[in-house]
Write a protein that holds these residues in place. Structure first.
Motif, PDB file in Angstrom:
ATOM      1  N   ALA A 192     -24.894   2.635  -5.009  1.00 37.70           N
ATOM      2  CA  ALA A 192     -25.182   3.621  -4.076  1.00 37.70           C
ATOM      3  C   ALA A 192     -23.989   3.623  -3.042  1.00 37.70           C
ATOM      4  O   ALA A 192     -23.592   4.710  -2.604  1.00 37.70           O
ATOM      5  CB  ALA A 192     -26.668   3.296  -3.198  1.00 37.70           C
ATOM      6  N   LEU A 193     -23.597   2.270  -2.306  1.00 39.39           N
ATOM      7  CA  LEU A 193     -22.386   2.366  -1.375  1.00 39.39           C
ATOM      8  C   LEU A 193     -21.299   2.911  -2.198  1.00 39.39           C
ATOM      9  O   LEU A 193     -20.444   3.603  -1.400  1.00 39.39           O
ATOM     10  CB  LEU A 193     -22.437   0.987  -0.893  1.00 39.39           C
ATOM     11  CG  LEU A 193     -23.551   0.262  -0.141  1.00 39.39           C
ATOM     12  CD1 LEU A 193     -23.273  -1.049   0.140  1.00 39.39           C
ATOM     13  CD2 LEU A 193     -24.064   1.160   1.248  1.00 39.39           C
ATOM     14  N   ILE A 194     -20.893   2.502  -3.347  1.00 40.92           N
ATOM     15  CA  ILE A 194     -19.610   2.893  -3.884  1.00 40.92           C
ATOM     16  C   ILE A 194     -19.690   4.344  -4.339  1.00 40.92           C
ATOM     17  O   ILE A 194     -18.398   5.034  -4.044  1.00 40.92           O
ATOM     18  CB  ILE A 194     -19.466   2.183  -5.260  1.00 40.92           C
ATOM     19  CG1 ILE A 194     -19.201   0.728  -4.931  1.00 40.92           C
ATOM     20  CG2 ILE A 194     -18.411   2.748  -6.096  1.00 40.92           C
ATOM     21  CD1 ILE A 194     -19.160  -0.266  -6.198  1.00 40.92           C
ATOM     22  N   LEU A 195     -20.771   4.755  -4.697  1.00 42.41           N
ATOM     23  CA  LEU A 195     -21.176   6.367  -4.790  1.00 42.41           C
ATOM     24  C   LEU A 195     -20.671   7.197  -3.809  1.00 42.41           C
ATOM     25  O   LEU A 195     -20.224   8.160  -3.648  1.00 42.41           O
ATOM     26  CB  LEU A 195     -22.522   6.512  -5.477  1.00 42.41           C
ATOM     27  CG  LEU A 195     -22.719   8.078  -5.543  1.00 42.41           C
ATOM     28  CD1 LEU A 195     -22.113   9.034  -6.545  1.00 42.41           C
ATOM     29  CD2 LEU A 195     -24.484   8.056  -6.223  1.00 42.41           C
ATOM     30  N   SER A 196     -21.442   6.664  -2.463  1.00 37.98           N
ATOM     31  CA  SER A 196     -21.286   7.514  -1.457  1.00 37.98           C
ATOM     32  C   SER A 196     -19.760   7.515  -0.779  1.00 37.98           C
ATOM     33  O   SER A 196     -19.169   8.528  -0.206  1.00 37.98           O
ATOM     34  CB  SER A 196     -22.142   7.057  -0.447  1.00 37.98           C
ATOM     35  OG  SER A 196     -23.528   7.109  -0.703  1.00 37.98           O
ATOM     36  N   GLY A 197     -19.422   6.099  -0.848  1.00 34.32           N
ATOM     37  CA  GLY A 197     -17.759   6.317  -0.503  1.00 34.32           C
ATOM     38  C   GLY A 197     -16.949   6.936  -1.237  1.00 34.32           C
ATOM     39  O   GLY A 197     -15.914   7.694  -0.633  1.00 34.32           O
ATOM     40  N   GLY A 198     -17.195   7.070  -2.438  1.00 34.57           N
ATOM     41  CA  GLY A 198     -16.265   7.898  -3.345  1.00 34.57           C
ATOM     42  C   GLY A 198     -16.375   9.301  -3.103  1.00 34.57           C
ATOM     43  O   GLY A 198     -15.356  10.042  -3.140  1.00 34.57           O
ATOM     44  N   ILE A 199     -17.434   9.821  -2.911  1.00 33.17           N
ATOM     45  CA  ILE A 199     -17.855  11.159  -2.593  1.00 33.17           C
ATOM     46  C   ILE A 199     -17.072  11.477  -1.416  1.00 33.17           C
ATOM     47  O   ILE A 199     -16.273  12.774  -1.138  1.00 33.17           O
ATOM     48  CB  ILE A 199     -19.146  11.562  -2.270  1.00 33.17           C
ATOM     49  CG1 ILE A 199     -19.835  11.522  -3.881  1.00 33.17           C
ATOM     50  CG2 ILE A 199     -19.445  12.840  -1.772  1.00 33.17           C
ATOM     51  CD1 ILE A 199     -21.385  11.631  -3.751  1.00 33.17           C
ATOM     52  N   ILE A 200     -17.021  10.592  -0.306  1.00 28.99           N
ATOM     53  CA  ILE A 200     -16.178  11.038   1.228  1.00 28.99           C
ATOM     54  C   ILE A 200     -14.855  11.092   0.710  1.00 28.99           C
ATOM     55  O   ILE A 200     -14.351  12.101   1.306  1.00 28.99           O
ATOM     56  CB  ILE A 200     -16.753   9.923   2.218  1.00 28.99           C
ATOM     57  CG1 ILE A 200     -18.181   9.919   2.484  1.00 28.99           C
ATOM     58  CG2 ILE A 200     -15.859   9.895   3.312  1.00 28.99           C
ATOM     59  CD1 ILE A 200     -18.839   8.932   3.468  1.00 28.99           C
ATOM     60  N   GLY A 201     -14.297  10.080  -0.023  1.00 27.55           N
ATOM     61  CA  GLY A 201     -12.908  10.032  -0.088  1.00 27.55           C
ATOM     62  C   GLY A 201     -12.474  11.103  -1.070  1.00 27.55           C
ATOM     63  O   GLY A 201     -11.384  11.783  -0.782  1.00 27.55           O
ATOM     64  N   LEU A 202     -13.368  11.809  -1.932  1.00 29.23           N
ATOM     65  CA  LEU A 202     -13.068  12.749  -2.967  1.00 29.23           C
ATOM     66  C   LEU A 202     -12.656  14.091  -1.931  1.00 29.23           C
ATOM     67  O   LEU A 202     -11.551  14.909  -2.406  1.00 29.23           O
ATOM     68  CB  LEU A 202     -14.262  13.265  -3.736  1.00 29.23           C
ATOM     69  CG  LEU A 202     -14.251  14.448  -4.559  1.00 29.23           C
ATOM     70  CD1 LEU A 202     -12.947  14.314  -5.468  1.00 29.23           C
ATOM     71  CD2 LEU A 202     -15.346  14.459  -5.224  1.00 29.23           C
ATOM     72  N   PHE A 203     -13.435  14.563  -0.959  1.00 26.56           N
ATOM     73  CA  PHE A 203     -13.180  15.624  -0.386  1.00 26.56           C
ATOM     74  C   PHE A 203     -12.401  15.202   1.012  1.00 26.56           C
ATOM     75  O   PHE A 203     -12.106  16.182   1.796  1.00 26.56           O
ATOM     76  CB  PHE A 203     -14.488  16.134   0.265  1.00 26.56           C
ATOM     77  CG  PHE A 203     -15.420  16.746  -0.887  1.00 26.56           C
ATOM     78  CD1 PHE A 203     -14.792  17.805  -1.491  1.00 26.56           C
ATOM     79  CD2 PHE A 203     -16.694  16.361  -1.342  1.00 26.56           C
ATOM     80  CE1 PHE A 203     -15.680  18.527  -2.722  1.00 26.56           C
ATOM     81  CE2 PHE A 203     -17.464  16.561  -2.265  1.00 26.56           C
ATOM     82  CZ  PHE A 203     -16.807  17.717  -3.021  1.00 26.56           C
ATOM     83  N   GLY A 204     -11.921  14.100   1.324  1.00 28.44           N
ATOM     84  CA  GLY A 204     -11.107  13.758   2.416  1.00 28.44           C
ATOM     85  C   GLY A 204      -9.483  13.685   2.086  1.00 28.44           C
ATOM     86  O   GLY A 204      -8.882  12.835   2.498  1.00 28.44           O
ATOM     87  N   VAL A 205      -9.316  14.738   1.126  1.00 32.24           N
ATOM     88  CA  VAL A 205      -7.790  14.967   1.039  1.00 32.24           C
ATOM     89  C   VAL A 205      -6.788  15.080   2.254  1.00 32.24           C
ATOM     90  O   VAL A 205      -7.043  16.142   2.777  1.00 32.24           O
ATOM     91  CB  VAL A 205      -7.411  15.876  -0.030  1.00 32.24           C
ATOM     92  CG1 VAL A 205      -6.105  15.726  -0.627  1.00 32.24           C
ATOM     93  CG2 VAL A 205      -8.646  15.927  -1.398  1.00 32.24           C
ATOM     94  N   PRO A 206      -5.742  14.423   2.419  1.00 29.98           N
ATOM     95  CA  PRO A 206      -4.853  14.523   3.735  1.00 29.98           C
ATOM     96  C   PRO A 206      -4.179  15.840   3.295  1.00 29.98           C
ATOM     97  O   PRO A 206      -3.826  16.051   2.118  1.00 29.98           O
ATOM     98  CB  PRO A 206      -3.901  13.320   3.625  1.00 29.98           C
ATOM     99  CG  PRO A 206      -4.620  12.220   2.777  1.00 29.98           C
ATOM    100  CD  PRO A 206      -5.379  12.913   1.794  1.00 29.98           C
ATOM    101  N   GLN A 207      -3.758  16.415   4.476  1.00 28.22           N
ATOM    102  CA  GLN A 207      -3.085  17.921   4.357  1.00 28.22           C
ATOM    103  C   GLN A 207      -1.834  17.740   3.748  1.00 28.22           C
ATOM    104  O   GLN A 207      -1.095  18.771   3.346  1.00 28.22           O
ATOM    105  CB  GLN A 207      -3.058  18.777   5.611  1.00 28.22           C
ATOM    106  CG  GLN A 207      -4.607  18.842   5.991  1.00 28.22           C
ATOM    107  CD  GLN A 207      -5.028  20.170   5.454  1.00 28.22           C
ATOM    108  OE1 GLN A 207      -4.244  20.897   4.756  1.00 28.22           O
ATOM    109  NE2 GLN A 207      -6.305  20.599   5.916  1.00 28.22           N
ATOM    110  N   SER A 208      -1.129  16.735   4.025  1.00 29.55           N
ATOM    111  CA  SER A 208       0.205  16.341   3.719  1.00 29.55           C
ATOM    112  C   SER A 208       0.835  16.042   2.229  1.00 29.55           C
ATOM    113  O   SER A 208       1.851  15.962   1.906  1.00 29.55           O
ATOM    114  CB  SER A 208       1.095  15.371   4.645  1.00 29.55           C
ATOM    115  OG  SER A 208       0.060  14.163   4.438  1.00 29.55           O
TER     116      SER A 208
END
Length: 454
Positions: free
Chosen positions: A89-105
């Motif tokens: 559950a922790l890995i799943l949630s962290g992966g979703i946050i990172g998935l949409f947190g793409v740096p603009q640069s």
């Protein structure tokens, strides 16, 4: 062996279903939002986006047998499944946050690596939760009717997960790239709490605690020896392909095929929520309404016959949606989506109630409790379909000249719009028709086995 043979309480049945609320959020995210996020907000060409999502989901499939086998062999004070689900559950949630947190640069290549990496991480977490969770359906009870009730609760909570993934996240995202990251941060704790809450509420439920002693290859040979189970896995994969095509295409349809004239009773809701979120809310409403009905239909007609009935209605509905698009009548489309949610309830609930019955065949014949292995193969067809559906849709759209955009909308040629319309209606209806033919064969095959599997 089972530690108890008592009937499950209502709280245990409902608590078991709670976990699927968090699980389904990711199912909807990967079906509905990833392809759209890449093309509409990250400006990734649709063909490349389809290849990326498919590659990650193929990687997801590879991890299934490993997690299933290891969860069967796990020994802990909390049982075989709990440690996997807590950490997953922790890995799943962290992966979703990172998935949409793409740096603009990031460059295009950097964007693909970032999204692909976090998408893969999220799928690992999903596997760690979903496979042990599916295994517990066969451990907690061997009563087919009780399993149908459990699946009713499961799909009621899954419908809320659909709402979170398909309506709340897009609404919180607000049609922006950064908004998707904010939405993921809000939803991640809900995923964790629903999975952990399910484990807590079923902590005293019956389950098989002794780890399996079978070797890796002999475990899988025993699973594939169960022919009814293998057939159902294939049929469920075919059904899922149809649903995954609809889900992958819906964000595009909400932009290019479904409009609001502003004169409908639902126009204020459409304006406040957005068309995509409104349609998912209608879909979830219909799904929740239908759960008790499909439990009743399964008891009255038998599970397979009830499933065939539901898929026939689904096909009729898809034809009706095809004839209604493009549309400016948001009320009509909303009504159709309520009915879609009701018919989709059969696909969501009934196969999941059948497959634990089929696991019982192997347990009774061999004495081996390898529910984790069965759960891994059960999700195989679903995951294959979820992997290839975005690729199929992206290739169809690319073939007919679809143009990617940087922030949600760009003009499309008529041929591309017609291809989109057909891809989310006529093509899925044809695939569901194939599944129905297979279910008739499956029903006859089951006549060789005890009535409890029918």
């Amino acid at each position: 062996m089972l530690t108890h043979t008592r009937t499950l309480s209502v709280g245990q049945k409902a608590g078991w279903g709670l976990a699927d609320m968090g699980i389904v959020v990711f199912v909807i995210v990967k079906q509905l939002l990833v392809l759209s996020f890449l093309t509409n907000y990250l400006n990734v060409p649709v063909g490349i986006a389809g290849l990326l999502t498919t590659s990650v989901l193929i990687f997801d499939i590879i991890t299934d047998p490993i997690v299933g086998y290891l969860s069967d062999r796990t020994h802990s004070r909390w049982g075989r499944r709990v440690p996997w689900m807590v950490i997953g559950a922790l890995i799943l949630s962290g992966g979703i946050i990172g998935l949409f947190g793409v740096p603009q640069s990031l460059s295009l290549l950097g964007t693909l690596i970032w999204v692909g990496g976090f998408f893969a991480l999220a799928t690992v977490g999903f596997t760690m939760v979903a496979i042990p969770y599916g295994a517990t359906a066969g451990e907690m009870t061997q009563d087919p009717k009780e399993r149908s009730t459990m699946m009713g609760f499961r799909m009621a909570f899954a419908s809320v997960g659909i709402l979170l993934g398909g309506a709340v996240i897009p609404q919180l995202a607000g049609g922006t790239r950064d908004g998707h990251f904010t939405a993921a941060i809000y939803v991640a704790p809900i995923i964790i709490l629903s999975i952990w809450g399910s484990l807590w509420s079923t902590r005293t439920a019956p389950r098989i605690l002794s780890p399996s002693a079978r070797g890796f290859m002999s475990t899988w040979l025993l699973v594939f020896k169960n022919k009814p189970f293998v057939i159902l896995v294939c049929l469920y994969g075919i059904m899922t392909l149809a649903i995954a095509l609809i889900t992958a295409g819906l964000p595009f349809a909400a932009i290019y095929l479904i409009f609001d004239s502003g004169n409908s009773l639902l126009s204020p809701a459409s304006s406040a929520l957005g068309i995509l979120s409104l349609l998912f809310a209608c879909f979830v409403f219909g799904s929740i309404l239908s759960q008790a009905f499909w439990v009743w239909m399964s008891a009255r007609l038998g599970k397979v016959s009830a499933l065939i009935f539901g898929l026939v209605i689904y096909i009729i509905l898809l034809i009706a949606i095809f004839l209604s698009l493009p549309s400016v009548d948001i009320m009509l489309i909303a009504i159709l989506f309520v009915v879609a949610g009701m018919t989709n309830g059969a696909y969501q609930q009934i196969p999941w109630a059948i497959y634990p019955d089929l696991m019982d065949i192997t347990r009774s014949e061999s004495g081996d409790a390898i529910e984790g292995a069965f759960s891994a193969i059960w999700l195989f067809g679903q995951k294959v379909s979820n992997a290839i559906a975005p690729l199929i849709l992206s290739l169809i759209l690319a073939l007919f000249g679809w143009r990617e955009s940087g922030e949600g909308f760009t003009d499309q040629v008529p041929g591309a719009l017609r291809a989109l319309q057909n891809s989310i209606t006529i093509l899925p209806a044809f695939i569901l028709a194939l599944a129905i033919l297979g279910l008739f064969y499956f029903s006859r095959y089951l006549s060789k086995y005890p009535p409890r599997t029918n």
